[in-house]
Design an enzyme around this catalytic site. Structure first.
Site, PDB file in Angstrom:
ATOM      1  N   ARG A 233      41.056  39.744  26.273  1.00 17.04           N
ATOM      2  CA  ARG A 233      41.475  38.471  26.882  1.00 17.04           C
ATOM      3  C   ARG A 233      40.541  37.317  26.542  1.00 17.04           C
ATOM      4  O   ARG A 233      39.340  37.460  26.477  1.00 17.04           O
ATOM      5  CB  ARG A 233      41.529  38.585  28.409  1.00 17.04           C
TER       6      ARG A 233
ATOM      7  N   ARG B 131      43.061  41.039  48.632  1.00 18.66           N
ATOM      8  CA  ARG B 131      42.549  42.187  47.895  1.00 18.66           C
ATOM      9  C   ARG B 131      41.982  43.258  48.808  1.00 18.66           C
ATOM     10  O   ARG B 131      41.499  44.277  48.310  1.00 18.66           O
ATOM     11  CB  ARG B 131      41.413  41.715  46.990  1.00 18.66           C
TER      12      ARG B 131
ATOM     13  N   LYS C 159      49.028  38.905  36.359  1.00 20.19           N
ATOM     14  CA  LYS C 159      49.271  38.007  37.488  1.00 20.19           C
ATOM     15  C   LYS C 159      49.122  36.544  37.063  1.00 20.19           C
ATOM     16  O   LYS C 159      49.986  35.715  37.333  1.00 20.19           O
ATOM     17  CB  LYS C 159      48.289  38.306  38.639  1.00 20.19           C
TER      18      LYS C 159
ATOM     19  N   ARG D 118      35.911  47.115  37.865  1.00 18.94           N
ATOM     20  CA  ARG D 118      37.004  46.361  38.498  1.00 18.94           C
ATOM     21  C   ARG D 118      38.202  47.270  38.774  1.00 18.94           C
ATOM     22  O   ARG D 118      38.852  47.155  39.803  1.00 18.94           O
ATOM     23  CB  ARG D 118      37.408  45.171  37.632  1.00 18.94           C
TER      24      ARG D 118
ATOM     25  N   ARG E  85      35.579  35.931  29.543  1.00 19.84           N
ATOM     26  CA  ARG E  85      34.945  36.025  30.853  1.00 19.84           C
ATOM     27  C   ARG E  85      33.838  37.079  30.827  1.00 19.84           C
ATOM     28  O   ARG E  85      34.008  38.115  30.201  1.00 19.84           O
ATOM     29  CB  ARG E  85      35.989  36.438  31.911  1.00 19.84           C
TER      30      ARG E  85
HETATM   31  P1  AP5 Z   1      46.219  38.088  33.015  1.00 18.37           P
HETATM   32  O1  AP5 Z   1      47.489  37.389  33.288  1.00 18.37           O
HETATM   33  O2  AP5 Z   1      44.999  37.251  32.809  1.00 18.37           O
HETATM   34  O3  AP5 Z   1      45.957  39.229  34.111  1.00 18.37           O
HETATM   35  P2  AP5 Z   1      45.570  39.148  35.647  1.00 18.37           P
HETATM   36  O4  AP5 Z   1      46.466  40.083  36.377  1.00 18.37           O
HETATM   37  O5  AP5 Z   1      45.520  37.738  36.111  1.00 18.37           O
HETATM   38  O6  AP5 Z   1      44.139  39.816  35.569  1.00 18.37           O
HETATM   39  P3  AP5 Z   1      42.692  39.313  36.039  1.00 18.37           P
HETATM   40  O7  AP5 Z   1      41.706  40.090  35.207  1.00 18.37           O
HETATM   41  O8  AP5 Z   1      42.584  37.842  36.063  1.00 18.37           O
HETATM   42  O9  AP5 Z   1      42.649  39.864  37.450  1.00 18.37           O
HETATM   43  P4  AP5 Z   1      41.463  40.147  38.289  1.00 18.37           P
HETATM   44  O10 AP5 Z   1      42.176  40.578  39.492  1.00 18.37           O
HETATM   45  O11 AP5 Z   1      40.469  41.086  37.796  1.00 18.37           O
HETATM   46  O12 AP5 Z   1      40.607  38.813  38.251  1.00 18.37           O
HETATM   47  P5  AP5 Z   1      40.492  37.552  39.198  1.00 18.37           P
HETATM   48  O13 AP5 Z   1      40.295  36.376  38.392  1.00 18.37           O
HETATM   49  O14 AP5 Z   1      41.586  37.583  40.200  1.00 18.37           O
HETATM   50  O15 AP5 Z   1      46.453  39.018  31.737  1.00 18.37           O
HETATM   51  C1  AP5 Z   1      45.428  39.854  31.214  1.00 18.37           C
HETATM   52  C2  AP5 Z   1      45.482  39.883  29.686  1.00 18.37           C
HETATM   53  O16 AP5 Z   1      46.672  40.519  29.252  1.00 18.37           O
HETATM   54  C3  AP5 Z   1      45.514  38.509  29.007  1.00 18.37           C
HETATM   55  O17 AP5 Z   1      44.821  38.633  27.812  1.00 18.37           O
HETATM   56  C4  AP5 Z   1      47.007  38.252  28.753  1.00 18.37           C
HETATM   57  O18 AP5 Z   1      47.213  37.386  27.652  1.00 18.37           O
HETATM   58  C5  AP5 Z   1      47.514  39.652  28.483  1.00 18.37           C
HETATM   59  N1  AP5 Z   1      48.883  39.897  28.959  1.00 18.37           N
HETATM   60  C6  AP5 Z   1      49.430  39.487  30.156  1.00 18.37           C
HETATM   61  N2  AP5 Z   1      50.685  39.947  30.272  1.00 18.37           N
HETATM   62  C7  AP5 Z   1      50.946  40.677  29.154  1.00 18.37           C
HETATM   63  C8  AP5 Z   1      52.083  41.404  28.699  1.00 18.37           C
HETATM   64  N3  AP5 Z   1      53.211  41.501  29.426  1.00 18.37           N
HETATM   65  N4  AP5 Z   1      52.009  42.032  27.505  1.00 18.37           N
HETATM   66  C9  AP5 Z   1      50.872  41.946  26.752  1.00 18.37           C
HETATM   67  N5  AP5 Z   1      49.764  41.260  27.123  1.00 18.37           N
HETATM   68  C10 AP5 Z   1      49.791  40.635  28.321  1.00 18.37           C
HETATM   69  O19 AP5 Z   1      39.150  37.895  39.971  1.00 18.37           O
HETATM   70  C11 AP5 Z   1      37.900  37.864  39.313  1.00 18.37           C
HETATM   71  C12 AP5 Z   1      36.787  38.218  40.289  1.00 18.37           C
HETATM   72  O20 AP5 Z   1      36.737  37.217  41.331  1.00 18.37           O
HETATM   73  C13 AP5 Z   1      36.950  39.533  41.048  1.00 18.37           C
HETATM   74  O21 AP5 Z   1      36.459  40.632  40.314  1.00 18.37           O
HETATM   75  C14 AP5 Z   1      36.134  39.247  42.307  1.00 18.37           C
HETATM   76  O22 AP5 Z   1      34.774  39.340  42.051  1.00 18.37           O
HETATM   77  C15 AP5 Z   1      36.451  37.792  42.593  1.00 18.37           C
HETATM   78  N6  AP5 Z   1      37.641  37.641  43.451  1.00 18.37           N
HETATM   79  C16 AP5 Z   1      38.809  36.986  43.168  1.00 18.37           C
HETATM   80  N7  AP5 Z   1      39.682  37.055  44.176  1.00 18.37           N
HETATM   81  C17 AP5 Z   1      39.048  37.758  45.158  1.00 18.37           C
HETATM   82  C18 AP5 Z   1      39.433  38.188  46.455  1.00 18.37           C
HETATM   83  N8  AP5 Z   1      40.631  37.900  46.962  1.00 18.37           N
HETATM   84  N9  AP5 Z   1      38.529  38.903  47.173  1.00 18.37           N
HETATM   85  C19 AP5 Z   1      37.304  39.184  46.704  1.00 18.37           C
HETATM   86  N10 AP5 Z   1      36.886  38.823  45.476  1.00 18.37           N
HETATM   87  C20 AP5 Z   1      37.740  38.120  44.708  1.00 18.37           C
HETATM   88 MG    MG Z   2      43.975  36.431  36.703  1.00 20.85          MG
END
Ligand code: AP5
Ligand code: MG
Ligand code: ZN
Length: 215
Positions: free
Chosen positions: A127, A88, A13, A170, A159
């Site tokens: 990552r 979410r 994402k 997660r 992270r």
């Molecule tokens: P990346 O693009 O970073 O993936 P992502 O989908 O953004 O994954 P996240 O881990 O950031 O999502 P998340 O939902 O757990 O975390 P968030 O920050 O939202 O890509 C991942 C990796 O793969 C990278 O290394 C990238 O280089 C690689 N990659 C990407 N595309 C690729 C491809 N096509 N091929 C190969 N490699 C690839 O949330 C963190 C925390 O915040 C949550 O756990 C929660 O505690 C809190 N939080 C955030 N939002 C909310 C909410 N709405 N409600 C409640 N809690 C929340």
């Molecule tokens: Mg992300």
């Protein structure tokens, strides 16, 4: 163009959102990035959120709904936005519908990036991030210069919630609390699912093709 980028942790994402920002000139709203910025700055909100985040649990809905309401009312969202990591839960989605109703900006499309669990674990555990929100991967997507962000030159780091214990949690939390939104948006006829397990650029080309009709 008002978009939700949807998918499990590690689906890409954030990676795709950054490319869409460059291409369409609309802001990325990553609730994860907003929360991490608060943790870094030691705000009250950050202090409250950190314990949940480190364990891979969701931060309570009322906190997120407040954040997203403020953010969507900022002027740069007038021309559109990319939601990344929100909603979410069903209550978050319901609250979003209410907020968007008020500002008369309905969601055009929910883009659901599908990637198998095994690959998600590989992506997340390798990552590396920058505080600007850019993400890299040790082997799959390394920065041009080791240890340094391509976009802002900042220092890259792992992270806390990308360490092994939190990763599995997660994925479980996603399945239990977030996955039901696939059905929620599918029923509204605005969900498009695509294969996120391809090259970053291939996925991006697909996204652009889908988004062409909303631009
Ligand atoms: P990346 O693009 O970073 O993936 P992502 O989908 O953004 O994954 P996240 O881990 O950031 O999502 P998340 O939902 O757990 O975390 P968030 O920050 O939202 O890509 C991942 C990796 O793969 C990278 O290394 C990238 O280089 C690689 N990659 C990407 N595309 C690729 C491809 N096509 N091929 C190969 N490699 C690839 O949330 C963190 C925390 O915040 C949550 O756990 C929660 O505690 C809190 N939080 C955030 N939002 C909310 C909410 N709405 N409600 C409640 N809690 C929340
Ligand atoms: Mg992300
Ligand atoms: Zn950076």
């Amino acid at each position: 163009m008002n978009i939700i980028l949807f998918g499990p942790p590690g689906a890409g994402k954030g990676t795709q959102a950054k490319k869409l920002v460059d291409f369409y000139g609309i802001p990325q709203i990553s609730t994860g990035d907003i929360l991490r910025a608060n943790v870094r700055e030691g705000t009250e909100l950050g202090l409250a959120a950190k314990a949940y985040m480190d364990k891979g649990e969701l931060v309570p809905d009322n906190v997120l709904i407040g954040i997203i309401k403020n953010r969507l009312n900022e002027p740069d969202c007038k021309k559109g936005f990319i939601l990344d990591g929100y909603p979410r839960t069903v209550p978050q989605a319901d609250a979003l519908a209410g907020i968007l109703d008020e500002i008369e900006k309905p969601i055009d499309v929910v883009l659901n990036l599908e990637v198998a669990d095994e690959e998600l674990v590989e992506r997340i555990s390798g990552r590396l991030m920058c505080k600007c929100g850019a993400s890299y991967h040790r082997t799959l997507n390394p920065p041009k210069k080791e240890g340094e962000c391509d976009i802002c030159g900042g220092e890259i780091f792992q992270r806390i919630d990308d360490q092994e214990d939190a990763v599995q949690n997660r994925l479980n939390v996603y399945k239990k609390q977030t996955q039901p939104l696939i059905n929620y948006y599918s029923k509204q006829g605005i969900l498009v699912t695509l294969n996120g397990a391809r090259d970053i650029d291939e996925v991006f080309e697909d996204l652009k093709a889908i988004l062409a009709k909303f631009a």
